[in-house]
Design a protein around this motif. Sequence first.
Motif, PDB file in Angstrom:
ATOM      1  N   PRO A 171       0.803  -1.228   0.000  1.00 44.98           N
ATOM      2  CA  PRO A 171       0.000   0.000   0.000  1.00 44.98           C
ATOM      3  C   PRO A 171       0.834   1.275   0.000  1.00 44.98           C
ATOM      4  O   PRO A 171       0.347   2.324  -0.428  1.00 44.98           O
ATOM      5  CB  PRO A 171      -0.820  -0.120   1.293  1.00 44.98           C
ATOM      6  N   PHE A 172       2.084   1.179   0.467  1.00 41.57           N
ATOM      7  CA  PHE A 172       2.913   2.376   0.564  1.00 41.57           C
ATOM      8  C   PHE A 172       3.793   2.575  -0.666  1.00 41.57           C
ATOM      9  O   PHE A 172       4.455   3.601  -0.797  1.00 41.57           O
ATOM     10  CB  PHE A 172       3.761   2.303   1.837  1.00 41.57           C
ATOM     11  N   HIS A 173       3.801   1.589  -1.560  1.00 42.37           N
ATOM     12  CA  HIS A 173       4.476   1.733  -2.842  1.00 42.37           C
ATOM     13  C   HIS A 173       3.480   2.000  -3.963  1.00 42.37           C
ATOM     14  O   HIS A 173       3.868   2.430  -5.045  1.00 42.37           O
ATOM     15  CB  HIS A 173       5.278   0.470  -3.180  1.00 42.37           C
ATOM     16  N   ALA A 174       2.211   1.724  -3.704  1.00 45.95           N
ATOM     17  CA  ALA A 174       1.189   1.798  -4.740  1.00 45.95           C
ATOM     18  C   ALA A 174       0.868   3.244  -5.100  1.00 45.95           C
ATOM     19  O   ALA A 174       0.895   4.140  -4.247  1.00 45.95           O
ATOM     20  CB  ALA A 174      -0.087   1.091  -4.267  1.00 45.95           C
ATOM     21  N   VAL A 175       0.567   3.455  -6.371  1.00 46.11           N
ATOM     22  CA  VAL A 175       0.008   4.715  -6.846  1.00 46.11           C
ATOM     23  C   VAL A 175      -1.404   4.399  -7.321  1.00 46.11           C
ATOM     24  O   VAL A 175      -1.593   3.713  -8.330  1.00 46.11           O
ATOM     25  CB  VAL A 175       0.841   5.326  -7.984  1.00 46.11           C
ATOM     26  N   PHE A 176      -2.402   4.864  -6.600  1.00 41.69           N
ATOM     27  CA  PHE A 176      -3.782   4.533  -6.907  1.00 41.69           C
ATOM     28  C   PHE A 176      -4.293   5.384  -8.067  1.00 41.69           C
ATOM     29  O   PHE A 176      -3.709   6.415  -8.416  1.00 41.69           O
ATOM     30  CB  PHE A 176      -4.647   4.720  -5.663  1.00 41.69           C
ATOM     31  N   SER A 177      -5.389   4.957  -8.655  1.00 41.03           N
ATOM     32  CA  SER A 177      -5.915   5.645  -9.833  1.00 41.03           C
ATOM     33  C   SER A 177      -6.414   7.048  -9.510  1.00 41.03           C
ATOM     34  O   SER A 177      -6.413   7.931 -10.365  1.00 41.03           O
ATOM     35  CB  SER A 177      -7.051   4.819 -10.451  1.00 41.03           C
ATOM     36  N   ASP A 178      -6.840   7.256  -8.270  1.00 41.60           N
ATOM     37  CA  ASP A 178      -7.317   8.563  -7.801  1.00 41.60           C
ATOM     38  C   ASP A 178      -6.885   8.721  -6.350  1.00 41.60           C
ATOM     39  O   ASP A 178      -6.550   7.735  -5.672  1.00 41.60           O
ATOM     40  CB  ASP A 178      -8.847   8.654  -7.874  1.00 41.60           C
ATOM     41  N   PRO A 179      -6.897   9.960  -5.832  1.00 34.98           N
ATOM     42  CA  PRO A 179      -6.675  10.120  -4.393  1.00 34.98           C
ATOM     43  C   PRO A 179      -7.700   9.315  -3.598  1.00 34.98           C
ATOM     44  O   PRO A 179      -8.885   9.319  -3.913  1.00 34.98           O
ATOM     45  CB  PRO A 179      -6.849  11.632  -4.177  1.00 34.98           C
ATOM     46  N   VAL A 180      -7.240   8.607  -2.583  1.00 40.88           N
ATOM     47  CA  VAL A 180      -8.111   7.731  -1.785  1.00 40.88           C
ATOM     48  C   VAL A 180      -8.942   8.579  -0.828  1.00 40.88           C
ATOM     49  O   VAL A 180      -8.406   9.390  -0.077  1.00 40.88           O
ATOM     50  CB  VAL A 180      -7.264   6.709  -1.008  1.00 40.88           C
ATOM     51  N   GLU A 181     -10.265   8.386  -0.847  1.00 37.56           N
ATOM     52  CA  GLU A 181     -11.159   9.189  -0.021  1.00 37.56           C
ATOM     53  C   GLU A 181     -11.594   8.497   1.264  1.00 37.56           C
ATOM     54  O   GLU A 181     -12.030   9.165   2.200  1.00 37.56           O
ATOM     55  CB  GLU A 181     -12.397   9.589  -0.821  1.00 37.56           C
ATOM     56  N   THR A 182     -11.511   7.176   1.316  1.00 39.21           N
ATOM     57  CA  THR A 182     -11.969   6.487   2.518  1.00 39.21           C
ATOM     58  C   THR A 182     -11.182   5.202   2.729  1.00 39.21           C
ATOM     59  O   THR A 182     -10.853   4.496   1.764  1.00 39.21           O
ATOM     60  CB  THR A 182     -13.483   6.178   2.431  1.00 39.21           C
ATOM     61  N   MET A 183     -10.840   4.920   3.977  1.00 35.26           N
ATOM     62  CA  MET A 183     -10.155   3.674   4.327  1.00 35.26           C
ATOM     63  C   MET A 183     -10.377   3.379   5.801  1.00 35.26           C
ATOM     64  O   MET A 183     -10.850   4.223   6.572  1.00 35.26           O
ATOM     65  CB  MET A 183      -8.660   3.762   3.996  1.00 35.26           C
TER      66      MET A 183
END
Length: 338
Positions: free
Chosen positions: A299-311
């Motif tokens: 999770p700390f190397h990943a670049v997600f498709s959009d800014p993450v809004e909830t976790m």
Amino acid sequence: MPVIALTLKFSELLASTCQTSYLKLSRVPIFGKIKAFSLADDCFKWETRQFLGDNRERQFWSTELNIAPDSEVSSICISGSRCIATSFGSSARIFLQDLNVVGRTSLLTLNGVHDIWCADLRDQSLVLGSKGQAIYIANIDATPPISLPTQSDVFSVAQQQDLVYTGCRNGSIARFDMRVGRSRAQILFPEQFANRAKSSVFHLKIVQHSQMVVSPAFDLRFSRQSTPLITYPHHVNSLTGRLGIAVDPSERFLFAAGDDSRLRAWCIQTGELLPGTLPSHPTLTQSPAVEAEPDMSNPFHAVFSDPVETMQVTDDGGLSLWVACGEQLYQYRLGMRA
């Protein structure tokens, strides 16, 4: 000697948390992007149920429920056997579900309440953040709502026993004592924004009994002072309001999403950035024309498709970091490798 042993064990935990490559990816059958997310243990099937809300006014469990036409689900909260979901809109509608009874659902409508941004459910007590005010309901089954005027839209709320905290669009943080009739707002940390541009308070959480994580953290025992107790460096947030922030159940780690579509984690007690959570830079030998595939297994190397809004972070004998992005739900078993 026990203190040294505890310190070494925690240091090992910090390092191992970032060495994660165990990922479970689920595509959720929804019609829009996931905007709210929460988990609950299923007392009927001895498994975890997922509650998700999208930007097309639907909240999901085992069936689809449309709670607010022409709006989006703004928050989902679970406490004990109760689950609530809220929405934006000119007429506030709150979906209630009893997790102990299959099919027991109800819809609460609050007149004069608009655009619910956030909620905090503690046992039977519910606090909502809305346009120009917070709403306090001491018992969602029995007592009427109480308006807590804030003179600004409330973007974040938190409860601590009989105290209600609000974070507002205008950058103010207020506390209400619900033991006092017609409680008036006590503004906390009044000098925090005296010499800088005000920034809206989108996240507010009480940790370790006397600390408030607002990015940065403050000591509630000295609420008239404006010097942060701890700061969390390298957080990237310049434009986006709704970015995911989560704390593990033991209140040891703080996880935050950034505008750069990456996640970072810190030790709550020290503000130390967990090793390995800063994005690495390409080496000089790597061709800029060739873009490597992002490593989504960590999770700390990943670049997600959009800014993450909830976790959310859960602990079932091991920490799991749940990340909702777009229509995807990621579960990372922290410290585990595939």
